[in-house]
Motif scaffolding. Structure first.
Motif, PDB file in Angstrom:
ATOM      1  N   HIS A   1      18.427  16.616  55.007  1.00  0.00           N
ATOM      2  CA  HIS A   1      19.085  17.345  56.089  1.00  0.00           C
ATOM      3  C   HIS A   1      18.090  18.159  56.908  1.00  0.00           C
ATOM      4  N   ASP A   2      16.997  18.583  56.282  1.00  0.00           N
ATOM      5  CA  ASP A   2      15.938  19.232  57.059  1.00  0.00           C
ATOM      6  C   ASP A   2      15.341  18.249  58.064  1.00  0.00           C
ATOM      7  N   LEU A   3      15.141  17.005  57.626  1.00  0.00           N
ATOM      8  CA  LEU A   3      14.607  15.984  58.525  1.00  0.00           C
ATOM      9  C   LEU A   3      15.597  15.669  59.643  1.00  0.00           C
ATOM     10  N   GLN A   4      16.878  15.620  59.303  1.00  0.00           N
ATOM     11  CA  GLN A   4      17.902  15.313  60.300  1.00  0.00           C
ATOM     12  C   GLN A   4      17.951  16.356  61.405  1.00  0.00           C
ATOM     13  N   SER A   5      17.620  17.587  61.065  1.00  0.00           N
ATOM     14  CA  SER A   5      17.695  18.680  62.042  1.00  0.00           C
ATOM     15  C   SER A   5      16.324  19.058  62.580  1.00  0.00           C
ATOM     16  N   GLY A   6      15.334  18.206  62.350  1.00  0.00           N
ATOM     17  CA  GLY A   6      13.993  18.508  62.842  1.00  0.00           C
ATOM     18  C   GLY A   6      13.355  19.686  62.147  1.00  0.00           C
ATOM     19  N   GLY A   7      13.775  19.954  60.913  1.00  0.00           N
ATOM     20  CA  GLY A   7      13.207  21.056  60.148  1.00  0.00           C
ATOM     21  C   GLY A   7      13.857  22.399  60.404  1.00  0.00           C
ATOM     22  N   THR A   8      14.848  22.450  61.308  1.00  0.00           N
ATOM     23  CA  THR A   8      15.482  23.729  61.639  1.00  0.00           C
ATOM     24  C   THR A   8      16.711  24.000  60.785  1.00  0.00           C
ATOM     25  N   GLY A   9      17.335  22.948  60.255  1.00  0.00           N
ATOM     26  CA  GLY A   9      18.570  23.116  59.503  1.00  0.00           C
ATOM     27  C   GLY A   9      19.796  23.269  60.377  1.00  0.00           C
ATOM     28  N   ARG A  10      19.618  23.335  61.689  1.00  0.00           N
ATOM     29  CA  ARG A  10      20.735  23.572  62.601  1.00  0.00           C
ATOM     30  C   ARG A  10      21.680  22.376  62.622  1.00  0.00           C
ATOM     31  N   GLY A  11      22.965  22.687  62.614  1.00  0.00           N
ATOM     32  CA  GLY A  11      23.981  21.651  62.701  1.00  0.00           C
ATOM     33  C   GLY A  11      24.471  21.135  61.371  1.00  0.00           C
ATOM     34  N   PHE A  12      23.784  21.512  60.280  1.00  0.00           N
ATOM     35  CA  PHE A  12      24.154  21.000  58.964  1.00  0.00           C
ATOM     36  C   PHE A  12      24.180  22.128  57.937  1.00  0.00           C
ATOM     37  N   VAL A  13      24.985  21.905  56.906  1.00  0.00           N
ATOM     38  CA  VAL A  13      24.968  22.720  55.698  1.00  0.00           C
ATOM     39  C   VAL A  13      24.937  21.747  54.533  1.00  0.00           C
ATOM     40  N   SER A  14      24.073  21.977  53.574  1.00  0.00           N
ATOM     41  CA  SER A  14      23.995  21.061  52.436  1.00  0.00           C
ATOM     42  C   SER A  14      23.844  21.852  51.145  1.00  0.00           C
ATOM     43  N   ALA A  15      24.353  21.262  50.063  1.00  0.00           N
ATOM     44  CA  ALA A  15      24.266  21.899  48.747  1.00  0.00           C
ATOM     45  C   ALA A  15      24.609  20.867  47.690  1.00  0.00           C
ATOM     46  N   SER A  16      24.268  21.175  46.451  1.00  0.00           N
ATOM     47  CA  SER A  16      24.684  20.357  45.312  1.00  0.00           C
ATOM     48  C   SER A  16      25.533  21.233  44.395  1.00  0.00           C
ATOM     49  N   ILE A  17      26.614  20.663  43.876  1.00  0.00           N
ATOM     50  CA  ILE A  17      27.582  21.411  43.078  1.00  0.00           C
ATOM     51  C   ILE A  17      27.695  20.758  41.704  1.00  0.00           C
TER      52      ILE A  17
END
Length: 325
Positions: free
Chosen positions: A120-136
């Motif tokens: 998800h960091d790669l998907q947002s260009g390293g900014t994290g914007r637009g996504f939230v990710s986690a493992s549960i």
């Protein structure tokens, strides 16, 4: 000519007197020089070790990014791994990650979580914007799921700092100023459950039979967050600001559920989103805050909201939000 010796020049005599041609500096013992040389050598070795450590960290981080990039490259998953017979609207996890690379060679739950974050960091260009990710952890997910089956909706408040014009009476007359106060924007939380995905496999045999039913995995779930005012106006046509998908494909094999949150892009301005990253994280954390019942009175709030709505108090909800914030 015998008896005649050449005499050194005054400059040479002066250098000899000052010790310039002596192996030791004037007033410095050999032991002292050895200590200084050893100290300098130790410093150089320490600097070299630090440089090597940083190089290893850089190489490891690059390797992790490459693995995440490789695992998330556009691809067509093996038919046996991605076959879905249900009508789930959820984008299959196999279309995001190369699950066969997760299984072979085997990865731990911790390694999968790192790849998921890096992806998800790669998907947002390293900014994290637009996504939230986690493992549960699977046990945590199933506990929340049991409560969500009973209480699939709730209201989540987000604080907003607003400016309000105020007028005060003073001996000199009326004085107008601006006062900042905390208001709240309410979001409707809605759970939706979908059929359990099949356990992933590394086989590429197009003639392989689908896995026996039922799936060993728990159901996949989505959670959508919509501004309450917009939902009141547009009902099912309201635009959600945040959609969370909880993928359970690896639950039975690795004991982990992968959460992916997508923030709706703004239609008014390119590159902007309907929610800030901070607001998206707060809404995501609300699932844990209000759907894990070992945390104070949040269980009662859910029960009252669904079973005795006439007794539900917004003030109590705001108080609980402040307590758990």
């Amino acid at each position: 000519m015998q008896g005649v010796r050449s005499r050194p020049s005054p400059e040479v005599r002066r250098q000899g007197e000052e010790g310039s041609f002596s192996p030791n500096r004037k007033g410095v013992s050999l032991e002292k020089l050895k200590e200084e040389a050893k100290k300098k050598l130790d410093e150089e070795n320490a600097a070299l070790r630090e440089a090597l450590r940083r190089q290893r960290e850089t190489e490891q981080a690059q390797a992790l990014k490459e693995e995440a990039k490789s695992s998330s490259a556009p691809r067509t998953p093996p038919p046996a791994a991605s076959a879905r017979t249900d009508s789930s609207p959820v984008k299959p996890l196999a279309s995001i990650l190369a699950l066969e690379k997760i299984l072979d060679p085997p990865h731990t739950a911790e390694q999968i979580a790192q790849i998921w974050t890096a992806y998800h960091d790669l998907q947002s260009g390293g900014t994290g914007r637009g996504f939230v990710s986690a493992s549960i952890p699977q046990a945590t997910y199933e506990k929340m799921l049991a409560i969500a089956r009973r209480y699939p909706t709730f209201i989540i408040p987000l604080p907003r700092l607003v400016e309000q014009e105020v007028t005060e009476e003073t001996p000199e007359g009326a004085s107008t100023g601006v006062k900042k106060e905390t208001a709240y924007e309410f979001f409707l939380l809605q759970w939706d459950l979908h059929d359990a995905p099949p356990a992933p496999t590394t086989t590429t045999d197009i003639f392989a039979r689908p896995q026996a039913s039922p799936s060993p995995n728990p159901p996949t779930a989505t959670v959508i967050f919509t501004p309450l005012q917009e939902y009141k106006l547009r009902q099912q046509f309201a635009t959600p600001y945040l959609v969370l998908t909880q993928y359970t494909d690896l639950a039975s094999s690795h004991g982990t559920v992968l959460l992916r949150g997508e923030i709706t892009p703004s239609t008014a301005e390119s590159g902007k989103f309907m929610l800030s990253q901070e607001d998206a994280r707060s809404l995501t954390m609300a699932i844990q805050k209000f759907y894990l019942w070992d945390q104070g009175k949040k269980e009662n709030l859910l029960q009252v909201f669904h079973e005795r709505p006439q007794d539900f108090k917004w003030e109590e909800l705001l108080r609980q939000v402040k307590v758990v914030a």
